[in-house]
Write a protein that holds these residues in place. Structure first.
Motif, PDB file in Angstrom:
ATOM      1  N   ALA A   1       3.672 -14.943   6.046  1.00 57.75           N
ATOM      2  CA  ALA A   1       3.023 -14.112   7.062  1.00 57.75           C
ATOM      3  C   ALA A   1       3.248 -14.691   8.458  1.00 57.75           C
ATOM      4  O   ALA A   1       3.539 -13.963   9.421  1.00 57.75           O
ATOM      5  N   HIS A   2       3.119 -16.008   8.575  1.00 64.09           N
ATOM      6  CA  HIS A   2       3.274 -16.669   9.868  1.00 64.09           C
ATOM      7  C   HIS A   2       4.670 -16.448  10.460  1.00 64.09           C
ATOM      8  O   HIS A   2       4.831 -16.330  11.689  1.00 64.09           O
ATOM      9  N   SER A   3       5.655 -16.373   9.579  1.00 56.74           N
ATOM     10  CA  SER A   3       7.034 -16.186  10.051  1.00 56.74           C
ATOM     11  C   SER A   3       7.386 -14.717  10.243  1.00 56.74           C
ATOM     12  O   SER A   3       8.527 -14.402  10.582  1.00 56.74           O
ATOM     13  N   GLY A   4       6.430 -13.818   9.975  1.00 61.33           N
ATOM     14  CA  GLY A   4       6.679 -12.395  10.160  1.00 61.33           C
ATOM     15  C   GLY A   4       7.456 -11.747   9.032  1.00 61.33           C
ATOM     16  O   GLY A   4       7.992 -10.637   9.204  1.00 61.33           O
ATOM     17  N   ARG A   5       7.524 -12.419   7.883  1.00 66.16           N
ATOM     18  CA  ARG A   5       8.304 -11.878   6.760  1.00 66.16           C
ATOM     19  C   ARG A   5       7.435 -11.285   5.652  1.00 66.16           C
ATOM     20  O   ARG A   5       7.942 -10.906   4.608  1.00 66.16           O
ATOM     21  N   LEU A   6       6.144 -11.189   5.873  1.00 60.52           N
ATOM     22  CA  LEU A   6       5.255 -10.673   4.823  1.00 60.52           C
ATOM     23  C   LEU A   6       4.866  -9.240   5.133  1.00 60.52           C
ATOM     24  O   LEU A   6       4.180  -8.954   6.122  1.00 60.52           O
ATOM     25  N   ASP A   7       5.318  -8.330   4.291  1.00 61.23           N
ATOM     26  CA  ASP A   7       4.851  -6.951   4.345  1.00 61.23           C
ATOM     27  C   ASP A   7       4.458  -6.556   2.928  1.00 61.23           C
ATOM     28  O   ASP A   7       4.479  -7.374   1.999  1.00 61.23           O
ATOM     29  N   GLN A   8       4.103  -5.292   2.727  1.00 61.97           N
ATOM     30  CA  GLN A   8       3.627  -4.861   1.418  1.00 61.97           C
ATOM     31  C   GLN A   8       4.704  -5.008   0.350  1.00 61.97           C
ATOM     32  O   GLN A   8       4.415  -5.391  -0.789  1.00 61.97           O
ATOM     33  N   THR A   9       5.956  -4.721   0.695  1.00 64.34           N
ATOM     34  CA  THR A   9       7.041  -4.840  -0.284  1.00 64.34           C
ATOM     35  C   THR A   9       7.223  -6.294  -0.708  1.00 64.34           C
ATOM     36  O   THR A   9       7.364  -6.596  -1.902  1.00 64.34           O
ATOM     37  N   ALA A  10       7.196  -7.196   0.261  1.00 67.84           N
ATOM     38  CA  ALA A  10       7.374  -8.617  -0.047  1.00 67.84           C
ATOM     39  C   ALA A  10       6.225  -9.145  -0.903  1.00 67.84           C
ATOM     40  O   ALA A  10       6.440  -9.893  -1.870  1.00 67.84           O
ATOM     41  N   LEU A  11       4.990  -8.764  -0.573  1.00 66.80           N
ATOM     42  CA  LEU A  11       3.858  -9.255  -1.357  1.00 66.80           C
ATOM     43  C   LEU A  11       3.842  -8.636  -2.747  1.00 66.80           C
ATOM     44  O   LEU A  11       3.477  -9.300  -3.722  1.00 66.80           O
ATOM     45  N   ALA A  12       4.241  -7.367  -2.868  1.00 69.77           N
ATOM     46  CA  ALA A  12       4.282  -6.724  -4.184  1.00 69.77           C
ATOM     47  C   ALA A  12       5.246  -7.462  -5.102  1.00 69.77           C
ATOM     48  O   ALA A  12       4.996  -7.603  -6.311  1.00 69.77           O
ATOM     49  N   LYS A  13       6.359  -7.959  -4.563  1.00 70.19           N
ATOM     50  CA  LYS A  13       7.293  -8.737  -5.379  1.00 70.19           C
ATOM     51  C   LYS A  13       6.654 -10.038  -5.844  1.00 70.19           C
ATOM     52  O   LYS A  13       6.842 -10.475  -6.977  1.00 70.19           O
ATOM     53  N   ARG A  14       5.883 -10.666  -4.963  1.00 65.19           N
ATOM     54  CA  ARG A  14       5.207 -11.915  -5.327  1.00 65.19           C
ATOM     55  C   ARG A  14       4.098 -11.657  -6.345  1.00 65.19           C
ATOM     56  O   ARG A  14       3.876 -12.458  -7.250  1.00 65.19           O
ATOM     57  N   CYS A  15       3.411 -10.538  -6.202  1.00 59.56           N
ATOM     58  CA  CYS A  15       2.302 -10.189  -7.111  1.00 59.56           C
ATOM     59  C   CYS A  15       2.827  -9.290  -8.231  1.00 59.56           C
ATOM     60  O   CYS A  15       2.429  -8.126  -8.365  1.00 59.56           O
ATOM     61  N   ALA A  16       3.731  -9.832  -9.043  1.00 53.98           N
ATOM     62  CA  ALA A  16       4.427  -9.029 -10.059  1.00 53.98           C
ATOM     63  C   ALA A  16       3.604  -8.792 -11.313  1.00 53.98           C
ATOM     64  O   ALA A  16       3.966  -7.980 -12.171  1.00 53.98           O
ATOM     65  N   THR A  17       2.474  -9.501 -11.444  1.00 50.81           N
ATOM     66  CA  THR A  17       1.595  -9.333 -12.600  1.00 50.81           C
ATOM     67  C   THR A  17       0.150  -9.293 -12.112  1.00 50.81           C
ATOM     68  O   THR A  17      -0.153  -9.736 -10.994  1.00 50.81           O
ATOM     69  N   PRO A  18      -0.761  -8.814 -12.931  1.00 51.60           N
ATOM     70  CA  PRO A  18      -2.175  -8.864 -12.544  1.00 51.60           C
ATOM     71  C   PRO A  18      -2.650 -10.285 -12.236  1.00 51.60           C
ATOM     72  O   PRO A  18      -3.400 -10.496 -11.283  1.00 51.60           O
ATOM     73  N   ARG A  19      -2.212 -11.255 -13.038  1.00 57.80           N
ATOM     74  CA  ARG A  19      -2.672 -12.625 -12.815  1.00 57.80           C
ATOM     75  C   ARG A  19      -2.242 -13.139 -11.443  1.00 57.80           C
ATOM     76  O   ARG A  19      -3.028 -13.769 -10.728  1.00 57.80           O
ATOM     77  N   ARG A  20      -0.999 -12.880 -11.069  1.00 60.87           N
ATOM     78  CA  ARG A  20      -0.534 -13.347  -9.759  1.00 60.87           C
ATOM     79  C   ARG A  20      -1.300 -12.661  -8.625  1.00 60.87           C
ATOM     80  O   ARG A  20      -1.604 -13.277  -7.608  1.00 60.87           O
ATOM     81  N   THR A  21      -1.614 -11.401  -8.821  1.00 64.63           N
ATOM     82  CA  THR A  21      -2.386 -10.681  -7.816  1.00 64.63           C
ATOM     83  C   THR A  21      -3.787 -11.260  -7.707  1.00 64.63           C
ATOM     84  O   THR A  21      -4.306 -11.474  -6.602  1.00 64.63           O
TER      85      THR A  21
END
Length: 334
Positions: free
Chosen positions: A298-318
């Motif tokens: 987020a600090h580097s300006g690279r976090l948007d909904q698409t990027a976070l959705a990739k990181r939160c690929a499972t319920p547990r990660r979310t």
């Protein structure tokens, strides 16, 4: 001198087992032999296993269902048995590891599923003896035009289970005895008493497998790793089981769908929270933060909904990201 009493596939049908052994008049000096498949499909696998383990002068041959538990090869029947056994499950599986793949005395040979005629028991493949899928394929290739027992010519009788023969056992030439008469499917439980080679059967009290499949559906569903499925896997699992006629299972699956939808809807909230926290913290503080990767993104300006959705690929990660950012997330269904 005691007899050898050989019992067909019990599959957790404890009441029928007791009734059958009363019918044959089992005595303490009788050797009790199971052809295997004590567990799975029936209502009381724990009681059946406990009976054979605690009764002196008893032998259990490895069945393909015991082997599935030993190898961790799970289908619905094994999932049910694991829940039925509860805290006793792990220790019971350790006992299953000790089971022999055949039994033989001066009167009879006992295997769970099959053997290759002419091959000594000690040289037989375990997969053929206990009836695994690969063993069945190999046997079919060896005897494409019939059954293995069509070629059995030894004078010593052989007894087996595994393949349901119908309500009556298979008896051929006084030397071949198939004892799986479908007790767990509502048919009969059968025993053979040796040396007289007398056959005894009792009727099953219900179609236990049909009952178990319905009764245990919701408990088994609740054991699935819903938190660790990808979103696509979760959707596929819900769709697969949603056709059940069990109302409680349908309601629980709807709750899973709502929970998953609520988690996915958190993505924009989590993005906003990550940007807010990243603005409030110094670099050293962000490094120590449990959501550090997200905050630096987020600090580097690279976090948007698409990027976070990739990181939160499972319920547990979310859930983990939400907890790290202090965002309230919907609780999974109980």
């Amino acid at each position: 001198m005691g007899r050898t009493v050989i019992v067909g596939d019990v599959h957790g049908c404890f009441d029928e087992l007791l009734e059958l052994l009363e019918k044959v008049g089992l005595r303490p000096d009788d050797l009790l032999v199971s052809v295997g498949d004590l567990v799975d499909r029936g209502p009381a696998p724990g009681e059946v296993v406990r009976f054979f383990r605690e009764r002196p002068n008893s032998v259990v041959v490895m069945g393909n269902h015991e082997r599935k538990h030993v190898r961790g090869v799970f289908s619905y029947a094994q999932e049910i048995t694991r829940l039925q056994l509860g805290d006793e499950y792990a220790e019971t599986v350790e006992w299953m590891r000790t089971l022999p793949y055949f039994f033989e005395n001066e009167d009879v040979r006992v295997v769970h599923a099959a053997l290759v005629p002419g091959v000594p028991l000690g040289d037989q493949k375990d997969e053929i003896l206990c009836g695994t899928t690969s063993g069945e394929r190999e046997l079919a290739a060896l005897f494409p035009d019939g059954h293995w027992h069509d070629r059995y010519t030894d004078s010593k009788p052989v007894v087996f289970g595994h393949h349901v023969t119908g309500r009556e056992p298979l008896v051929r030439d006084g030397r071949v005895f198939g004892l799986d008469t479908g007790a767990c499917h509502g048919w009969n439980l059968t025993a053979l008493c040796v040396p007289g080679f007398t056959v005894h059967s009792v009727a099953a009290r219900a179609d236990h497998w049909s009952i178990a499949k319905r009764a245990w559906q919701l408990p088994v569903l609740k054991t699935r790793p819903w938190r660790d499925f990808t979103w696509a896997e979760l959707d596929e699992k819900v769709a697969r089981f949603y056709g059940t006629s069990d109302t409680a299972s349908q309601e629980w699956l709807r709750a899973v769908e709502e929970w998953a939808a609520g988690l996915r809807a958190l993505v924009p909230v989590l993005v906003d929270a990550a940007h807010r926290v990243s603005r409030e913290l110094a670099a050293d503080e962000m490094r120590r933060h449990p959501a550090a990767p997200v905050l630096f993104q987020a600090h580097s300006g690279r976090l948007d909904q698409t990027a976070l959705a990739k990181r939160c690929a499972t319920p547990r990660r979310t859930l983990d990201v939400a907890a790290a950012l202090g965002v309230l997330a919907p609780a999974p269904p109980g």
